[in-house]
Design an enzyme around this catalytic site. Structure first.
Site, PDB file in Angstrom:
ATOM      1  CE1 TYR A 135      -2.170   9.246   7.680  1.00 28.34           C
ATOM      2  CE2 TYR A 135      -3.323   7.345   6.775  1.00 28.34           C
ATOM      3  CZ  TYR A 135      -2.690   7.973   7.836  1.00 28.34           C
ATOM      4  OH  TYR A 135      -2.584   7.337   9.049  1.00 28.34           O
ATOM      5  CD  GLN A 195      -2.678   1.278   2.529  1.00 27.98           C
ATOM      6  OE1 GLN A 195      -2.108   1.662   3.556  1.00 27.98           O
ATOM      7  NE2 GLN A 195      -3.964   0.951   2.505  1.00 27.98           N
ATOM      8  NE  ARG A 215      -7.871   0.496   3.306  1.00 27.71           N
ATOM      9  CZ  ARG A 215      -7.795  -0.119   4.491  1.00 27.71           C
ATOM     10  NH1 ARG A 215      -7.426   0.551   5.562  1.00 27.71           N
ATOM     11  NH2 ARG A 215      -8.061  -1.394   4.610  1.00 27.71           N
ATOM     12  N   GLY A 262      -7.946  -6.708  10.133  1.00 26.11           N
ATOM     13  CA  GLY A 262      -6.726  -6.219  10.743  1.00 26.11           C
ATOM     14  C   GLY A 262      -6.521  -6.755  12.139  1.00 26.11           C
ATOM     15  NE  ARG A 263      -8.293  -2.241  16.613  1.00 18.81           N
ATOM     16  CZ  ARG A 263      -8.602  -1.250  15.797  1.00 18.81           C
ATOM     17  NH1 ARG A 263      -9.331  -1.513  14.718  1.00 18.81           N
ATOM     18  NH2 ARG A 263      -8.204  -0.019  16.031  1.00 18.81           N
TER      19      ARG A 263
END
Length: 757
Positions: free
Chosen positions: A574, A492, A622, A715-716
């Protein structure tokens, strides 16, 4: 209140919740009076559905009411779904319904037998008068509660209207199942929700989007004409029989949420406190369960304030969960036009699992034959002697020249662990990513890899702007491909923009460095956290060209390092995300203003990267599909943004949300981001990667089988368990090639035995 004196209780509202609360409190010895503005036999709507859970609570609290209800119930197990003339039936669901009027009669009789004073055709006195004259005031006065509105400054209610119009009607015959049916008219999609509530009667709800309702002219119809037109539209479901109303009017559903449910000795229950969309049948259920909880709290606590606090503490989590499920169900029906082109069985499965309370695993238990048919149409081959079938998550998926062996992705997760601020991934990254690659997922993604030193979030971020960094990534890619053959490795690429030059997460997320800061750049000179974050410099034309070159150069290094897939990070506030959101892009040049201009620079970067990225390797993007803030990116904007990237060659859209502005207000919950992926997929047909609080393999299977996502990124769960996918396979008794155990780990492919022989 054990051993306490009897309370004087006033109940405002004689609906099911208010009456049942009155009966329960009277059984405890309290003196109860009920005010109801309507006559005893007045009622709106027709049938009421109660769950087994609610009935169990009633049975434990009041056997008399329970027995009376059971004598009246109409019961059935099936859900019939009609899709473009095709009838599909799913069984094993278990419903119980009765007429609302009969329910009220039962509760009237019970209250009268317990000495409750019932005042009909009587408005409740002023709330201040009630609070002063009674020990406890129960506000069960409905969605438009005068008591709640009079105390709005304290209760802080929020009422949100849905986007559909609906009307409650009835048919004078009993359906044999809960029936959902769509009608694709010249004006748009309309839907029918119907169920039996007596041996000779059924509730029929007709619903459609506001714009469809207006275009069809229903806004000009009275009750009688509305009933006649609805009966004609759904004549097959109704067997040609008419519909009737009962003071029926077209309305929009209003979701009620209150920050507080009590004030002094006044407490809200039922629709006064909260509402949940009728499509999950929870209004009366919630009100009755509120009454049960309030009675328990008053019996157990030493005084009224303690009881009201205990009541709210018990009920809030359950109500919040129900409201999340109801909101998901309501949104599904609001967006139903996006699903009608699905194959019939997938449409039916999607409908049944819309609230996320019924899942793939749950439906397999209720109706294995129906679920297996849906699986086969999805492409799940039969496996093993029981012919149970390959779980959906273990079917392959192809993006451009890359075929993923299953549908599980290890989501990008920032580790902030590059040493000495050099951006070089080290042994930590080798072990971290290598462990996940050995864990069975089809695609393992890196964290956001920065394209320049100024593009770092923290000093611990990795990069791809030097040959040393590229060599280190090549080492990790080689390990993944050699030690976990068949696993794809994705990178990414991103630039921090205004969210850079901060401490690592565990030292203060989004907090500027105490020293050693670097200058920030962004679409506009707006700090992420006003008064805390540094003010970035708005990018000039020369800066834009340099950033494009940085991304392209990083992509060249990524290709040489051996990555199989590249994702462009345009989310979470971002740099590229900052161009997309109107909250963060205040430019007045060709890169600001309308959405097509805000898209310009991110698309230029995408094109620059795609031009140097190998043709046979997929590229994804994304996005933050909502900013969770007023005036930010809307769901409609998200569809347009995704469509623009797809038109430029994006092979899939990784749909995330938020983190764009610091004052966001996310609606957290189970799989809370997946509706945005679902909407993009339904609108565009582009493959999507769903993320966001997806934690169970059952959720993954459900999302895939319903057609809401093509891949699921977790993810987690992969931080908690690097071998999450392998364990998901073992728990589903899947031993096929889509989740192979590495040879050194085969001995652990079965769950270790516990206990003693």
């Amino acid at each position: 209140m054990p051993d306490a004196e009897a309370l004087r209780v006033a109940v405002a509202g004689g609906g099911p919740g208010g009456l049942y609360a009155a009966a329960l409190l009277a059984r405890q010895g309290h003196a109860v009076e009920v005010w109801e503005r309507n006559a005893p036999d007045d009622t709106f709507g027709f049938g009421v559905v109660l769950s087994d859970e609610t009935l169990g609570g009633i049975e434990a609290a009041d056997a008399v009411v329970y027995a009376a209800l059971c004598a009246e119930f109409t019961r059935w197990d099936d859900v019939d779904i009609v899709h473009r003339g095709r009838l599909l039936t799913s069984g094993g669901h278990g419903f119980a319904a009765l007429g609302r009027r009969r329910l009220l009669e039962i509760l009237h009789e019970r209250c009268a037998g317990l000495g409750v004073r019932l005042r009909f055709r009587a408005e409740a006195p002023d709330p201040r008068e009630l609070a002063a004259s009674y020990d406890l005031v129960v506000a069960a006065d409905g969605v438009h509660s005068p008591i709640r509105e009079g105390g709005a400054a304290h209760y802080r209610p929020t009422l949100t209207a849905g986007r559909c119009r609906y009307i409650w009607l009835a048919a004078d015959f009993a359906l044999t199942a809960f029936r959902f049916e769509i009608a694709e008219t010249e004006h748009g999609v309309m839907q029918l929700h119907a169920y039996p509530y007596a041996a000779d009667a059924s509730t029929v709800i007709v619903e459609m989007r506001e714009e469809v309702w207006r275009q069809a002219g229903f806004d000009l119809c009275d009750e009688e004409e509305s009933a006649a037109r609805c009966a004609k539209i759904f004549s097959e479901a109704l067997r040609g029989r008419p519909l009737r109303g009962n003071r029926s009017a077209w309305t929009r559903f209003r979701t009620v949420v209150n920050e507080r449910w009590s004030h002094g000795n006044v407490v809200l229950i039922g629709d006064a406190a909260h509402t949940a969309h009728f499509s999950i049948g929870s209004g009366t259920k919630l009100a009755v369960e509120d009454a049960l909880a309030l009675a328990r709290a008053l019996e157990a606590q030493p005084d009224v304030p303690a009881a009201l606090a205990a009541y709210e503490a018990e009920r809030r989590p359950a109500v919040a969960s129900t409201q999340r499920a109801a909101a998901a169900s309501m949104r599904w029906f609001e967006e139903i036009a996006g699903y009608v082109d699905q194959p019939a069985r997938q449409f039916a499965f999607n409908l049944l699992t819309r609230s996320r309370r019924v899942t793939h695993g749950n439906l397999r238990l209720r109706d294995p034959r129906f679920t297996r048919a849906v699986e086969r149409e999805f492409g799940c081959p039969d496996e093993g002697p029981d012919r149970a079938g390959t779980p959906p998550m273990f079917t392959p998926f192809t993006l451009r020249g890359l075929t993923l062996r299953n549908r599980v992705v290890v989501s990008p997760m920032d580790m902030y662990s590059a040493a000495a601020g050099d951006g070089v991934p080290g042994d930590f990254h080798l072990v971290h990513l290598g462990a996940r690659a050995l864990g069975g997922a089809a695609l393992v993604m890196t964290e956001m890899v920065c394209v320049s030193p100024e593009g770092r979030i923290t000093p611990g971020c990795t990069g791809l702007y030097t040959s040393q960094q590229a060599a280190a990534w090549a080492r990790i890619a080689d390990f993944v491909h050699t030690s976990a053959p068949g696993v794809a490795f994705g990178v990414q690429l991103g630039h921090s923009g205004r969210k850079g030059s901060t401490r690592v997460m565990w030292e203060g997320m989004d907090t500027p460095l105490p020293e050693g800061n670097w200058p920030l750049v962004a679409a506009s000179a707006l700090p992420y956290r006003p008064g805390v974050s540094a003010v970035p410099r708005a990018l000039t034309a020369a800066d834009l060209a340099a950033v494009r070159s940085d991304f392209a150069a990083a992509a060249v290094r990524a290709a040489a390092a051996g990555f199989d897939l590249l994702e462009l990070h345009c989310a979470h506030g971002y740099l590229l995300s900052g161009f997309l959101s109107p909250l963060t892009n205040h430019r007045t040049d060709a890169y600001g203003g309308p959405l097509e201009n805000r898209l310009r620079f991110p698309l230029e970067v995408f094109d620059a990267v795609r031009a140097v990225w190998p043709d046979d390797r997929p590229m994804t993007v994304r996005l933050s599909a909502t900013d969770w803030a007023p005036g930010g990116t809307s769901p409609e904007d998200a569809v347009a943004i995704a469509g623009a990237f797809a038109a430029h060659g994006a092979d899939a859209v990784d749909v995330s949300t938020g983190q764009v502005v610091a004052d966001e207000a996310p609606e957290y919950g189970r799989s809370y981001q997946t509706p945005y992926a679902d909407r993009i997929r339904a609108a565009l047909g582009v493959p999507v990667i769903a993320v966001g609080a997806i934690s169970s393999w059952d959720d993954v299977n459900s999302l895939l089988l319903a057609g809401r996502a093509d891949l699921c990124a977790l993810g987690r769960p992969h931080l908690y368990d690097p071998h999450w996918t392998l364990h998901a396979a073992a728990e589903q008794s899947y031993t096929g090639p889509a989740a192979p155990w590495p040879a050194p780990y085969l001995a652990g492919s079965r769950k270790p035995p516990t206990g003693r022989d």
